[in-house]
Motif scaffolding. Sequence first.
Motif, mmCIF file in Angstrom:
data_model
loop_
_atom_site.group_PDB
_atom_site.id
_atom_site.type_symbol
_atom_site.label_atom_id
_atom_site.label_comp_id
_atom_site.label_asym_id
_atom_site.label_seq_id
_atom_site.Cartn_x
_atom_site.Cartn_y
_atom_site.Cartn_z
ATOM 1 N N VAL A 35 -92.747 114.286 -1.711
ATOM 2 C CA VAL A 35 -93.246 113.022 -2.369
ATOM 3 C C VAL A 35 -92.199 111.818 -2.519
ATOM 4 O O VAL A 35 -92.735 110.630 -2.090
ATOM 5 N N LEU A 36 -91.210 112.055 -3.092
ATOM 6 C CA LEU A 36 -90.172 111.144 -2.974
ATOM 7 C C LEU A 36 -89.695 110.531 -1.520
ATOM 8 O O LEU A 36 -89.496 109.287 -1.410
ATOM 9 N N VAL A 37 -89.742 111.403 -0.659
ATOM 10 C CA VAL A 37 -89.426 110.968 0.784
ATOM 11 C C VAL A 37 -90.467 110.218 1.206
ATOM 12 O O VAL A 37 -90.064 108.963 1.913
ATOM 13 N N TYR A 38 -91.758 110.530 0.902
ATOM 14 C CA TYR A 38 -92.813 109.541 1.782
ATOM 15 C C TYR A 38 -92.947 108.257 0.984
ATOM 16 O O TYR A 38 -92.911 107.373 1.628
ATOM 17 N N ILE A 39 -92.678 108.303 -0.518
ATOM 18 C CA ILE A 39 -92.676 106.777 -1.281
ATOM 19 C C ILE A 39 -91.382 105.949 -0.659
ATOM 20 O O ILE A 39 -91.721 104.948 -0.633
ATOM 21 N N PHE A 40 -90.339 106.703 -0.623
ATOM 22 C CA PHE A 40 -89.210 105.647 -0.236
ATOM 23 C C PHE A 40 -89.352 105.195 1.249
ATOM 24 O O PHE A 40 -89.025 103.979 1.446
ATOM 25 N N LEU A 41 -89.671 106.277 2.256
ATOM 26 C CA LEU A 41 -89.906 105.639 3.438
ATOM 27 C C LEU A 41 -91.099 104.600 3.681
ATOM 28 O O LEU A 41 -90.857 103.657 4.436
ATOM 29 N N ALA A 42 -92.167 104.791 2.927
ATOM 30 C CA ALA A 42 -93.272 103.705 2.962
ATOM 31 C C ALA A 42 -92.945 102.459 2.370
ATOM 32 O O ALA A 42 -93.034 101.580 3.023
ATOM 33 N N HIS A 43 -92.032 102.604 1.502
ATOM 34 C CA HIS A 43 -91.651 101.098 0.690
ATOM 35 C C HIS A 43 -90.579 100.792 1.551
ATOM 36 O O HIS A 43 -90.546 99.508 1.440
ATOM 37 N N HIS A 44 -89.819 101.259 2.032
ATOM 38 C CA HIS A 44 -88.832 100.890 3.205
ATOM 39 C C HIS A 44 -89.285 100.094 4.155
ATOM 40 O O HIS A 44 -88.859 98.971 4.395
ATOM 41 N N ALA A 45 -90.142 100.747 4.848
ATOM 42 C CA ALA A 45 -90.908 100.356 5.939
ATOM 43 C C ALA A 45 -91.735 99.136 5.577
ATOM 44 O O ALA A 45 -91.630 97.975 6.312
ATOM 45 N N LEU A 46 -92.233 98.977 4.603
ATOM 46 C CA LEU A 46 -93.060 97.844 4.065
ATOM 47 C C LEU A 46 -92.034 96.583 3.612
ATOM 48 O O LEU A 46 -92.107 95.529 4.178
ATOM 49 N N ARG A 47 -91.114 96.852 2.902
ATOM 50 C CA ARG A 47 -90.099 95.857 2.246
ATOM 51 C C ARG A 47 -89.095 95.384 3.331
ATOM 52 O O ARG A 47 -88.850 94.119 3.516
ATOM 53 N N GLU A 48 -88.305 96.233 3.960
ATOM 54 C CA GLU A 48 -87.316 95.972 5.046
ATOM 55 C C GLU A 48 -88.035 95.580 6.400
ATOM 56 O O GLU A 48 -87.303 94.910 7.219
ATOM 57 N N LEU A 49 -88.825 96.646 6.898
ATOM 58 C CA LEU A 49 -89.173 96.438 8.237
ATOM 59 C C LEU A 49 -90.478 95.630 8.493
ATOM 60 O O LEU A 49 -90.764 95.002 9.408
ATOM 61 N N ASP A 50 -91.063 95.239 7.369
ATOM 62 C CA ASP A 50 -92.140 94.602 7.403
ATOM 63 C C ASP A 50 -93.366 94.911 8.016
ATOM 64 O O ASP A 50 -93.955 94.137 8.886
ATOM 65 N N SER A 51 -93.565 96.253 8.061
ATOM 66 C CA SER A 51 -94.457 96.983 8.912
ATOM 67 C C SER A 51 -95.381 97.788 8.165
ATOM 68 O O SER A 51 -95.194 98.861 7.634
#
Length: 412
Positions: A35-51
Amino acid sequence: MTMPPEDPKPGSVIGKRSLTALLWMINLSSISASVLVYIFLAHHALRELDSLLVSEFVLFAPMVVPVILAFQLSSLAARLEVRMLLRLTNALGAAACLVLFLFSTLNTWVILIGATVVGALDAIQRVARIVVIKQYFSTDELKFTVPLTLTAQFIAGAVAGAIMAFFPSQMTAGATATATISLFAGAALCTFLLPPSAGEAPHGQAGSFRLANGLQLLRELPALRRSLVSFVLLGSFFQGFYNISRVALPAYHLGLSQQYVGLLQIVASLAAVAGALYFYFMSRRGAAFDLRYIYPACAAAMFAACIGRSWPESYPLYFAYFFLFELAFFRLQADIMAAAPKHQMPMVAALQYALVYAGMMLAIFVGAFTVKWFGLAATAALFAAGFGAAQFVRWRAASRVSLYAAPPERIR
């Protein structure tokens, strides 16, 4: 009814209560890490990659993989000893997190590959968790064991919700790496304490999953067919709505901030844990959990939660909705495991997850449009009506099958 005895079976090194606690710890550690992996990657994609697209793919990975790899998951779970399977997948999870967070640049492709790899390992463990319970516990013990060992996934969800709500800025790659590697490694080490499984599949009966084999098994075992179909419908409609509403209710319907999205995740997780504990204690007292009353009560609470215009109105009703959902979930899951032959459990578990996640993805797809066009309350009413109609069709079909299969009455 009483709790399974503490005394271990011959050849076992730990008792049933200790075994239940050990399985719970393994589940909690591995699910929390995923769950931590999913949350971090989803949050990173939205915040840093704007995707938003990449972020949504990360969150869909745990559902997509069991559907695509159902054949392979069943074969793997049938051929590998369950302790080794849990140990291997957790060790690979730790290695994947090490590479993902410490030796990679988190661009789009790395995130997509990382989410797919962790999703595949997570999917294998979902099947293995069902198989291990069936192997270690008797049919009479399942109703006690299933809710206790599977509460770990809901506590992991509560932890994820708390992090999302209160510590979003602390979710760095280094901190996530430390947490996930430690959790996966801890789960892998705990598998060394598991005793040898209680029984192995008969020779030649642990082959790879085939859809024809699964359908044949359902035709031969009416009790398994009834429980599995009801379980798939329950997950598709009610858990599908949960995946829509856990963000749409606070953010879209009530217009609240991200903190309230995390708070709703905590509410749902607490409701699930409360439902599991209630199911456990009431099962010990002989409660039957009549689904004829649980289904409409759950649907009513789901709809009522979407009518309120503030979180103090909606969140308690949402708690009731998910609490009742979990009672039905555990009742049907225990029924499936009791009805399935032990050597066919890998195939049944893979088929169960493939069908449920396929149904959930369809529900999420449809719900995304109905929420936008008609609102969340109308979507809840649509899902409740859809579930009722599907159950009615299932009941009519089962009645016809039993009517035609019944032997003719003898004339006296």
